[in-house]
Design a protein around this motif. Structure first.
Motif, PDB file in Angstrom:
ATOM      1  N   VAL A   1      15.717 -67.276  31.266  1.00  0.00           N
ATOM      2  CA  VAL A   1      17.058 -66.686  31.296  1.00  0.00           C
ATOM      3  C   VAL A   1      17.508 -66.569  32.745  1.00  0.00           C
ATOM      4  O   VAL A   1      16.788 -66.059  33.600  1.00  0.00           O
ATOM      5  CB  VAL A   1      17.073 -65.294  30.616  1.00  0.00           C
ATOM      6  CG1 VAL A   1      18.396 -64.590  30.840  1.00  0.00           C
ATOM      7  CG2 VAL A   1      16.791 -65.434  29.134  1.00  0.00           C
TER       8      VAL A   1
ATOM      9  N   GLY B   1      14.564 -59.645  32.620  1.00  0.00           N
ATOM     10  CA  GLY B   1      13.872 -60.822  32.078  1.00  0.00           C
ATOM     11  C   GLY B   1      12.460 -60.948  32.610  1.00  0.00           C
ATOM     12  O   GLY B   1      11.526 -61.232  31.860  1.00  0.00           O
ATOM     13  N   ASP B   2      12.288 -60.701  33.911  1.00  0.00           N
ATOM     14  CA  ASP B   2      10.959 -60.778  34.513  1.00  0.00           C
ATOM     15  C   ASP B   2      10.026 -59.717  33.935  1.00  0.00           C
ATOM     16  O   ASP B   2       8.878 -60.003  33.588  1.00  0.00           O
ATOM     17  CB  ASP B   2      11.043 -60.620  36.032  1.00  0.00           C
ATOM     18  CG  ASP B   2      11.730 -61.791  36.715  1.00  0.00           C
ATOM     19  OD1 ASP B   2      11.858 -62.862  36.074  1.00  0.00           O
ATOM     20  OD2 ASP B   2      12.139 -61.632  37.877  1.00  0.00           O
TER      21      ASP B   2
ATOM     22  N   TRP C   1      10.350 -58.028  31.073  1.00  0.00           N
ATOM     23  CA  TRP C   1      10.158 -58.241  29.642  1.00  0.00           C
ATOM     24  C   TRP C   1       9.143 -59.355  29.425  1.00  0.00           C
ATOM     25  O   TRP C   1       8.252 -59.243  28.599  1.00  0.00           O
ATOM     26  CB  TRP C   1      11.499 -58.568  29.002  1.00  0.00           C
ATOM     27  CG  TRP C   1      11.530 -58.391  27.522  1.00  0.00           C
ATOM     28  CD1 TRP C   1      11.780 -57.244  26.847  1.00  0.00           C
ATOM     29  CD2 TRP C   1      11.307 -59.400  26.533  1.00  0.00           C
ATOM     30  NE1 TRP C   1      11.735 -57.475  25.492  1.00  0.00           N
ATOM     31  CE2 TRP C   1      11.445 -58.791  25.269  1.00  0.00           C
ATOM     32  CE3 TRP C   1      11.002 -60.748  26.583  1.00  0.00           C
ATOM     33  CZ2 TRP C   1      11.292 -59.485  24.084  1.00  0.00           C
ATOM     34  CZ3 TRP C   1      10.843 -61.446  25.394  1.00  0.00           C
ATOM     35  CH2 TRP C   1      10.990 -60.809  24.160  1.00  0.00           C
ATOM     36  N   SER C   2       9.288 -60.428  30.170  1.00  0.00           N
ATOM     37  CA  SER C   2       8.372 -61.554  30.053  1.00  0.00           C
ATOM     38  C   SER C   2       6.948 -61.124  30.393  1.00  0.00           C
ATOM     39  O   SER C   2       5.998 -61.479  29.695  1.00  0.00           O
ATOM     40  CB  SER C   2       8.822 -62.683  30.980  1.00  0.00           C
ATOM     41  OG  SER C   2       7.931 -63.766  30.909  1.00  0.00           O
TER      42      SER C   2
ATOM     43  N   ASP D   1      18.105 -60.585  35.617  1.00  0.00           N
ATOM     44  CA  ASP D   1      16.913 -61.280  36.118  1.00  0.00           C
ATOM     45  C   ASP D   1      15.712 -60.338  36.153  1.00  0.00           C
ATOM     46  O   ASP D   1      14.610 -60.703  35.733  1.00  0.00           O
ATOM     47  CB  ASP D   1      17.170 -61.853  37.515  1.00  0.00           C
ATOM     48  CG  ASP D   1      18.012 -63.111  37.487  1.00  0.00           C
ATOM     49  OD1 ASP D   1      18.061 -63.771  36.431  1.00  0.00           O
ATOM     50  OD2 ASP D   1      18.612 -63.441  38.528  1.00  0.00           O
TER      51      ASP D   1
ATOM     52  N   MET E   1      12.357 -65.868  27.692  1.00  0.00           N
ATOM     53  CA  MET E   1      12.901 -64.847  28.584  1.00  0.00           C
ATOM     54  C   MET E   1      12.705 -65.245  30.037  1.00  0.00           C
ATOM     55  O   MET E   1      13.525 -64.905  30.883  1.00  0.00           O
ATOM     56  CB  MET E   1      12.216 -63.511  28.280  1.00  0.00           C
ATOM     57  CG  MET E   1      13.026 -62.322  28.616  1.00  0.00           C
ATOM     58  SD  MET E   1      14.645 -62.373  27.834  1.00  0.00           S
ATOM     59  CE  MET E   1      15.407 -61.061  28.706  1.00  0.00           C
ATOM     60  N   GLU E   2      11.636 -65.979  30.336  1.00  0.00           N
ATOM     61  CA  GLU E   2      11.414 -66.447  31.703  1.00  0.00           C
ATOM     62  C   GLU E   2      12.532 -67.375  32.161  1.00  0.00           C
ATOM     63  O   GLU E   2      12.876 -67.411  33.337  1.00  0.00           O
ATOM     64  CB  GLU E   2      10.088 -67.194  31.806  1.00  0.00           C
ATOM     65  CG  GLU E   2       8.905 -66.313  31.982  1.00  0.00           C
ATOM     66  CD  GLU E   2       7.626 -67.114  32.157  1.00  0.00           C
ATOM     67  OE1 GLU E   2       6.735 -66.602  32.833  1.00  0.00           O
ATOM     68  OE2 GLU E   2       7.526 -68.228  31.620  1.00  0.00           O
TER      69      GLU E   2
END
Length: 77
Positions: free
Chosen positions: A35, A53-54, A56-57, A50, A32-33
């Motif tokens: 993506v 993704g941040d 979630w990661s 973005d 995920m980082e």
């Protein structure tokens, strides 16, 4: 006399499960980082992707850390 009883076999299974969770969550966190929101095409969607993704990661990393720490704590019992 104590009212508390500990089933060490159950604790070992829980610890093993926590270790598996930590290992399992590492890969999606790394993926995920990486993506890139720009692949979405639309600038607003790219920005939101973005951000997602941040976040979630980060959440996955926190779950991984918690699982690993909980597993270690069970070893001390």
């Amino acid at each position: 006399m104590s009212d508390l009883s500990v089933d060490y076999e159950v604790l070992n299974r829980v610890r093993h499960n926590l270790d598996q969770i930590a290992d399992l969550m590492k890969k999606p966190g790394r993926e995920m980082e990486s993506v890139d929101g720009t692949s979405m095409g639309v600038p607003e969607l790219a920005r939101r992707m973005d951000d997602f993704g941040d976040e979630w990661s980060y959440g996955i990393k926190q779950l991984t850390k918690f699982s690993a720490k909980a597993s270690k704590a069970l070893l001390k019992m």
